[in-house]
Design an enzyme around this catalytic site. Sequence first.
Site, PDB file in Angstrom:
ATOM      1  N   HIS A 471       0.809  -1.205   0.000  1.00 48.56           N
ATOM      2  CA  HIS A 471       0.000   0.000   0.000  1.00 48.56           C
ATOM      3  C   HIS A 471       0.848   1.262   0.000  1.00 48.56           C
ATOM      4  O   HIS A 471       0.475   2.269  -0.597  1.00 48.56           O
ATOM      5  CB  HIS A 471      -0.938  -0.008   1.206  1.00 48.56           C
ATOM      6  CG  HIS A 471      -2.117  -0.913   1.019  1.00 48.56           C
ATOM      7  ND1 HIS A 471      -2.796  -1.484   2.063  1.00 48.56           N
ATOM      8  CD2 HIS A 471      -2.730  -1.353  -0.094  1.00 48.56           C
ATOM      9  CE1 HIS A 471      -3.778  -2.227   1.599  1.00 48.56           C
ATOM     10  NE2 HIS A 471      -3.750  -2.166   0.295  1.00 48.56           N
ATOM     11  N   ARG A 577     -17.524   9.299 -17.813  1.00 50.79           N
ATOM     12  CA  ARG A 577     -17.850   7.873 -17.741  1.00 50.79           C
ATOM     13  C   ARG A 577     -19.043   7.677 -16.802  1.00 50.79           C
ATOM     14  O   ARG A 577     -18.870   7.470 -15.602  1.00 50.79           O
ATOM     15  CB  ARG A 577     -16.647   7.092 -17.253  1.00 50.79           C
ATOM     16  CG  ARG A 577     -15.367   7.315 -18.069  1.00 50.79           C
ATOM     17  CD  ARG A 577     -14.218   6.521 -17.461  1.00 50.79           C
ATOM     18  NE  ARG A 577     -12.959   6.689 -18.164  1.00 50.79           N
ATOM     19  CZ  ARG A 577     -12.005   7.549 -17.803  1.00 50.79           C
ATOM     20  NH1 ARG A 577     -12.175   8.345 -16.759  1.00 50.79           N
ATOM     21  NH2 ARG A 577     -10.882   7.634 -18.492  1.00 50.79           N
ATOM     22  N   ARG A 613     -20.805   9.693 -21.753  1.00 53.51           N
ATOM     23  CA  ARG A 613     -20.964   8.374 -22.371  1.00 53.51           C
ATOM     24  C   ARG A 613     -22.113   7.656 -21.689  1.00 53.51           C
ATOM     25  O   ARG A 613     -22.141   7.520 -20.451  1.00 53.51           O
ATOM     26  CB  ARG A 613     -19.685   7.559 -22.237  1.00 53.51           C
ATOM     27  CG  ARG A 613     -19.820   6.150 -22.818  1.00 53.51           C
ATOM     28  CD  ARG A 613     -18.486   5.424 -22.876  1.00 53.51           C
ATOM     29  NE  ARG A 613     -17.947   5.139 -21.555  1.00 53.51           N
ATOM     30  CZ  ARG A 613     -16.711   4.686 -21.350  1.00 53.51           C
ATOM     31  NH1 ARG A 613     -15.894   4.501 -22.369  1.00 53.51           N
ATOM     32  NH2 ARG A 613     -16.295   4.442 -20.128  1.00 53.51           N
ATOM     33  N   ASN A 738      -8.737   2.015 -26.376  1.00 58.89           N
ATOM     34  CA  ASN A 738      -8.517   0.828 -25.536  1.00 58.89           C
ATOM     35  C   ASN A 738      -9.249  -0.385 -26.095  1.00 58.89           C
ATOM     36  O   ASN A 738      -8.666  -1.447 -26.312  1.00 58.89           O
ATOM     37  CB  ASN A 738      -8.973   1.095 -24.102  1.00 58.89           C
ATOM     38  CG  ASN A 738      -8.221   2.241 -23.456  1.00 58.89           C
ATOM     39  OD1 ASN A 738      -7.177   2.665 -23.935  1.00 58.89           O
ATOM     40  ND2 ASN A 738      -8.759   2.764 -22.370  1.00 58.89           N
ATOM     41  N   ASP A 739     -10.558  -0.235 -26.327  1.00 59.24           N
ATOM     42  CA  ASP A 739     -11.329  -1.361 -26.849  1.00 59.24           C
ATOM     43  C   ASP A 739     -11.025  -1.614 -28.318  1.00 59.24           C
ATOM     44  O   ASP A 739     -11.006  -2.768 -28.766  1.00 59.24           O
ATOM     45  CB  ASP A 739     -12.824  -1.112 -26.655  1.00 59.24           C
ATOM     46  CG  ASP A 739     -13.319  -1.603 -25.302  1.00 59.24           C
ATOM     47  OD1 ASP A 739     -12.863  -2.675 -24.862  1.00 59.24           O
ATOM     48  OD2 ASP A 739     -14.144  -0.927 -24.678  1.00 59.24           O
ATOM     49  N   CYS A 785     -10.665   9.506 -27.124  1.00 54.70           N
ATOM     50  CA  CYS A 785     -10.813   9.609 -25.674  1.00 54.70           C
ATOM     51  C   CYS A 785     -10.179   8.430 -24.941  1.00 54.70           C
ATOM     52  O   CYS A 785     -10.316   8.306 -23.730  1.00 54.70           O
ATOM     53  CB  CYS A 785     -12.289   9.719 -25.285  1.00 54.70           C
ATOM     54  SG  CYS A 785     -13.287   8.302 -25.779  1.00 54.70           S
TER      55      CYS A 785
END
Length: 875
Positions: A471, A577, A613, A738-739, A785
């Site tokens: 952590h 988002r 979105r 990304n996708d 984006c």
Amino acid sequence: MSSTSRFLCAPLRGVVVPLGEVPDPAFAQGALGPGVAIDPLGETLHAPCDGEVIQCARTAHALTLRDDHGHEWLLHIGIDTVDLGGEGFELLVATGERVAVGDPLCRFDVDGLARRAKALVTPIVMTNAPDLSLETLVTPGMIVDKGEALLQWQAPGPAAEAVGRSASSEASARGEATIAAAQGLHARPASRLRTLAHNHAVELRLARAEEAGEGRSDVDGASVASLSALLNLGLVQGDRVRVTARGAAAQAAVDAAITLLETPEHESGRADVSAEPTAAPAEASMPGTLNGLSASPGLAVGPLVRYRVALPSVADTANDPERERRALDAAVAEVDADLERSRRAAEARGQQAEADIFEAHRAWLDDPDLRAAAESKIVEGASAGRAWHLALETEIQRLRGSGNTLLAGRADDLHDLQRRVMQRFATQEAVATTGLEGAILAAREMTPSQFVEVAEQIAGLCLAGGGSTSHVSILARARGLPCLVAMGDALLEASGDRVCLDADQGRLELAPDERRLAAVEAEQARQRQRAEADLAAASEPVTMRDGRRLHVAANIAAGGEAQGALDAGADGIGLMRSEFLFLARQTAPDLAEQQAEYRAAVEAMAGRPVVVRLLDIGADKQLPYLALPATPNPALGERGARLWQSHPEMFDTQLDALLEAGRGLPVCEDGLTRLRLMVPMIADVGELRWVRRRLATRAAALGIERLPSLGAMVEVPTAALCAGSLAREAEFLSIGTNDLTQYALAMDREVASLAARSDVLHPGVLRLIALCLKGADGRCPVAVCGTAAGDPLAGALLAAMGVDELSVEPARVAAVKAMLRGLDAETLAAQLPALLALDDAAAVREALATVLATSAQAATPPSGDTTVADTTTRS
């Protein structure tokens, strides 16, 4: 109430050993429960009672039986025999199998184990009744024969057992999940499971799926009430687990737990927090230099100061156990309140990583196993402070000696709680280190709360122990503080009035010469100057060297982040988002809550556009209150408009909230509405038309005439290939790199081993982007984006390819704008055919870096800045 005597038989022939003399503190101190041990004189372990085998260790060295009265007995052959990996053991039974007293359970190689194991002594422990008083019927040191009565205890009579059976017959549910978190089941997700069980008012347990046979009951495995028990499962990414729950809301709890376990951890806006730290150089340290693992990159110079915080001094013994028990309860409650205040403060500062860690510490504090261990020490005569120290010390040493880096990192968390509670009983204050301003702090280890106390003062941190998953490492990365870990004990002997911490290269230079110090200071000054200049100009529009204008917007997860994006210089919100408003809760947000969230973002941006979105759920993002059909590949299942058609009520509520939030707002300079809607996972224009019809229907019902501007995300290869038809229907497009990269390369973005190869700069992905831009040319603007927008190399190339907007995390806005102002996009665009002809992403990156560096050098005066060329230094 009547009671009856019960007996347990010896599972093998051997010498009786008191549990307190077993050479393992977990058994000797009663942490696992009451019992006795036998030093074997035979080589077969037998059933000590009638019952069911509810657990068999994968390494065959231990079994757990549940007798016909519900008592669970752990039979553990030898000490530290788990390290043998099953060698020398032969299991004769399986999980779920019924056995009778005397049945053989396991054979073991006595001679082989005697040579390799720490000890052969075999504990027999009742694990689910820590307060039960067991009587050993054979004198310690004497030999007991297999089947001879070994233990006796008093149990409630039939009436009480009937009540117990009734209670256990309440609703139950079970399911299976695959651990998705890259760091496995560590303290933070474990604490969330505990909260989930509390909110559903159920008993929730986890067990490894391979250890959970069909015949098992719903009370096997580890209870989520105990973080110690959960971490002891040692679950890592990809492990399959069985989740069971008992209670009225059992099924809902199981569904929510599975969702939590199968959702990869994500910290919005903090890509650097979760980034995989780089390893230390493999070569040996140079003279005057110490190497370590880079937990957080950066460069710092300052005095090396050793950080020492001793545990508070507390009384050793006490005469009134009941008073000590009450005192411990009060101290724990005080620490819990402190942790809750710290958690709230961290959330208010927007430091969610810190808030999650404090919440995990609260879960540790409430661990029933730790509390029971402390109370047993109080019964033996220890003071509350000493009892707490001993209870946690046992677990701390077990974690540190586990050989698991992740578990060893949790020892620091327990040490923090050990110190905090002991402080309430201190007879003498522990002295904290002074003179930390601007120092490079050196310590054997450090707890999260200690780090938070000094983080604003120090320039860097070096730890002899620790790991990149601890952590403290997470917190250092979140703050951008240079940090090295796993440096070894040599660090604790080191000294220096002016050392150089180069966490980028994984080294600590103990005696840098004046030339090196001058170079470091010059680099630091350049970084500061550049960052200040970038921020000062962040609100100005971007004009590239070839005269073309480009917008730089921000990606946010909530309306409250919009003001920070505006302060950072964002030209608008390119991606809000909305799914984060739906996640981490048990019911969907209602219309009023959503409307307020969207309107807050619009008002904060003071006239600049806000793109929301629409709900993007599926794959790595699941909702506990939305049951999606099982599918072999969730990334290819019901997503976007496909999902909304099967759940119209949730979709309509979001559309209504967005329509109301945008009611009456003026349009922007580009002619589009200030609040804009973006549809994810569009595969073809038909899906977008369906959404527009639905939007028009909802607007008519609300009496709203002007529809918000509607855009489509280009994430699916077909959307890029059919961008022309999409651009005729949409007011704007936004490429989700990304996708798009994931689907183009057939590489799951959640698989860590593929991360380095899943690169947007692959020539195939770039060609899809080029086709998208060509199809949309002259019809509607195109933004990016995805993560690539903030990548110095990819962002520059995307700008040269002709995108109209890059949308990045708020902290990157100023730097991206500065990079674009120095970019000759026209010259770079001329290199595009050659770049697309290269073999792979690595070749594109190398060639692109060379082109940008050459272009920057040609355009930069001798004394000027080289912002575009420098793509590696953190500002």
